[in-house]
Structure formats: C-alpha cells, structure tokens
Design an enzyme around this catalytic site. Structure first.
Site, short mmCIF file in Angstrom:
data_model
loop_
_atom_site.label_atom_id
_atom_site.label_comp_id
_atom_site.label_asym_id
_atom_site.label_seq_id
_atom_site.Cartn_x
_atom_site.Cartn_y
_atom_site.Cartn_z
CG ASN A 167 -1.74 1.22 1.40
OD1 ASN A 167 -1.82 2.03 0.46
ND2 ASN A 167 -2.35 1.40 2.56
CD1 TRP A 168 3.31 0.88 -2.99
CD2 TRP A 168 3.49 2.16 -4.83
NE1 TRP A 168 3.97 0.15 -3.94
CE2 TRP A 168 4.10 0.90 -5.09
CE3 TRP A 168 3.49 3.11 -5.85
CZ2 TRP A 168 4.69 0.58 -6.31
CZ3 TRP A 168 4.08 2.80 -7.07
CH2 TRP A 168 4.68 1.55 -7.29
CE LYS A 169 -0.05 3.42 4.77
NZ LYS A 169 -0.11 3.62 6.20
CG HIS B 230 -5.86 1.83 5.22
ND1 HIS B 230 -5.45 2.77 6.14
CD2 HIS B 230 -4.82 0.99 5.04
CE1 HIS B 230 -4.20 2.52 6.49
NE2 HIS B 230 -3.79 1.44 5.83
CD GLU C 197 -3.09 5.54 6.75
OE1 GLU C 197 -3.10 5.58 5.50
OE2 GLU C 197 -2.13 5.10 7.40
CD GLU D 99 -3.57 -2.58 7.33
OE1 GLU D 99 -2.44 -2.73 6.87
OE2 GLU D 99 -4.28 -1.61 7.07
N GLY E 129 2.30 2.30 10.80
CA GLY E 129 3.23 3.42 10.66
C GLY E 129 3.89 3.85 11.96
CB SER F 66 5.18 -1.60 12.09
OG SER F 66 4.73 -0.28 12.27
N GLY G 21 2.79 -1.13 4.35
CA GLY G 21 2.79 0.30 4.05
C GLY G 21 4.21 0.77 3.78
N GLY G 22 4.83 1.36 4.79
CA GLY G 22 6.14 1.99 4.65
C GLY G 22 7.16 1.11 3.93
C1 PEP Z 1 -0.87 0.15 6.18
O1 PEP Z 1 -1.14 1.33 6.30
O2 PEP Z 1 -1.63 -0.59 5.52
C2 PEP Z 1 0.34 -0.34 6.84
C3 PEP Z 1 0.40 -1.60 7.15
O3 PEP Z 1 1.31 0.58 7.08
P1 PEP Z 1 2.75 0.31 7.74
O4 PEP Z 1 3.30 -0.98 7.16
O5 PEP Z 1 3.59 1.49 7.34
O6 PEP Z 1 2.55 0.20 9.21
#
Ligand code: PEP
Length: 282
Positions: free
Chosen positions: A40-42, A127, A129, A199, A205, A245, A266-267
């Site tokens: 997920n590049w956001k 998600h 967010e 999640e 994040g 994470s 994500g990251g």
């Molecule tokens: C996400 O937002 O879907 C996610 C898992 O982010 P991160 O890996 O950065 O915690």
C-alpha cells in the site's frame, strides 16, 4: 488438529489466472487460499518515482517464492503507468480506494468501473486512515464493497482496533463488529472474493508490531467469525493478511502463523528491496 483430519499442504500454480494458491486438505475437502504480500503505497511517490519502484519490483520478481501473490497499490494517478510496468508478470494491481457511487456528479471520486477498465484486480477498502480521516463508516463500506464486487474487483477489506480499544480489552468486539456490519451483508459467493487485512491501528506506521501470538490469536478469531456466517470452507479459503509495521525483520515470524496468509505493507513497500525481502520471508 483433531483426530482423523488429514492435512496435506502443497502449492499449486493456478495457471489459468496466473495466481498461486496454497492448497490444504482438511477433512478431505480442499482448502485454497492465496499467500499474498500487498504494498500500500498510500500518498507517496511521484508518477516517475512510482514507475521506477514498480520496475524495480518486477526486476526482483524471480527471487520471490512462486506461490506468493504480489500486489501493488499505487495512488490513482500511477495506476496506468504502474500497470504497464507490471504487465505480463504475476504482480497484480490494486487501487487504494473507490467511490461509494457507481458514476455521475461526484467530483474527485474514482469509480470501481473506472478501476476495472484499467486492469485493477484488487481494491483496498476500509483502511483505518480512510475510516479515521475521511469518515468512512460501515454503511459506506457496504456500498463500496458492493460496487467493487459488481465490477469484478476483489476487495481487500481492512479491519483493526485502536490502541485504547486494545488496552480496554475490546479488540475482539471491534473486529467482530467490523466483520458483521460489512461482510455479513454479503452472499457466500461474494464473500469468497474478499481478502481481509487485520491491521491494528496502533501498529500502522508506528514501528510497533503486534507480536506473532497477538496477531495469530486475532486472525484465528477473524476466521472463526467468518466461518460462523459463511461456513468453514469459505473461512478456510479466505486470505487474512496482517498489516502494521511489517518489515523484513519481523515478516518471517508473522507469516509462520497458521492463520496469517501474508501482509498488507505500508512503509516497507516503498523500497523494492524491503518489499521483496518481506515476500521472501515465506
Ligand atoms: C498500512 O497502512 O496498511 C500499513 C500496514 O502501514 P505500515 O506498514 O507502514 O505500518
């Protein structure tokens, strides 16, 4: 495992659609669920940067176990370009969202039909967010999932509790409600198209990851909650991803858990080396 249950695990390439599934025999009925690592590049990368990232992932694809389905979810603006970069490979394209209306005067929105028309296979919905910053409710998500399915997209439905909910011991109730209010509105056939991503919001994040025991406990609960409505076979066939994470250093232990079928990343999905290293953790 109960006495009398036969369990064989093997991997089969479902060549017809280019995806790979893990096939398990359980009480003699085959269970098929995909191992998935989805990035997920956001709202990150410019279009040229995104193109470079997609190409870098493609260049390393041969090092990823062949039974792991890679998915990339770039921003809307990147979908065509990233789609071209992965064309002809086994990597699938996902959007990060879609509209809750089919078409019309909804400035700034992107419909499920539009996504399907540019060869998206998946769409991330719910998600945390989106729930937190854009007020997405269960009602919105029922509409979005319905439209995604009508247009042949596979929703990656995100669920998870906030920190205060976990600290109060309410995490099971929270994810149960997120499943019941949205997924329980589906038919069994529709449910078989859904990927679930657990999640925990406190892990997204933040650098804090759920322990593999915490994650397995809730993944097993999610599967049980799906089984209660749709039956054991559909629950066993549903890929349930962990997100929060997830990185190369913790992916192996998380993915080794019985009910964790991969990750929503994500990251760490913004660096091809890390994203691929996570997929190699299988
Ligand atoms: C996400 O937002 O879907 C996610 C898992 O982010 P991160 O890996 O950065 O915690």
């Amino acid at each position: 495992m109960k006495v009398g249950q036969v369990r064989l695990r093997r991997f089969a390439n479902t060549v017809a659609n280019g995806y790979f599934c893990s096939v398990i025999k359980f009480n003699n009925s085959p269970i098929m669920r995909k191992k998935i690592v989805a990035g997920n590049w956001k709202m990150n990368t410019t279009v040229p940067e995104g193109k470079e990232l997609a190409e870098a992932i493609v260049a390393k694809l041969s090092t990823v176990p062949s039974d792991v389905q890679l998915i990339i979810a770039p921003p809307f603006t990147h979908l065509c370009c990233a789609g071209k970069a992965i064309k002809g490979t086994s990597i699938a394209l996902s959007a990060q969202n879609c509209a809750d209306q089919p078409k019309g005067a909804f400035t700034g929105e992107v419909s499920a039909a539009m996504l399907k028309s540019i060869d998206c296979t998946y769409v991330i919905l719910g998600h945390s967010e989106r729930r937190q910053y854009y007020g997405e409710t269960s009602a919105t998500l029922v509409a979005k999932i319905g439209l995604a399915l009508e247009n042949g997209l596979k929703p990656i439905y995100c669920i998870g509790e906030k920190l205060e909910e976990r600290e109060a011991g309410h995490h099971f109730d929270v994810v149960k409600a997120q499943i019941e209010e949205v997924l329980y509105t589906l038919t069994p056939e529709q449910m078989s198209q859904i990927v679930v991503a657990y999640e925990p919001v406190w892990a997204i994040g933040t650098g804090k990851t759920a322990t593999s025991e915490q994650a397995q406990e809730i993944h097993a609960f999610v599967r049980k909650t799906i089984a209660a409505k749709f039956g054991q076979q559909i629950a066993d066939d549903c890929s349930i991803l962990y997100g929060g994470s997830c990185k190369p250093s913790n992916a192996k232990e998380l993915f080794a858990q019985k009910d964790i079928d991969g990750g929503l990343i994500g990251g760490a999905s913004l660096k091809a080396d890390d994203f691929v290293a996570i997929a190699q953790s299988y």
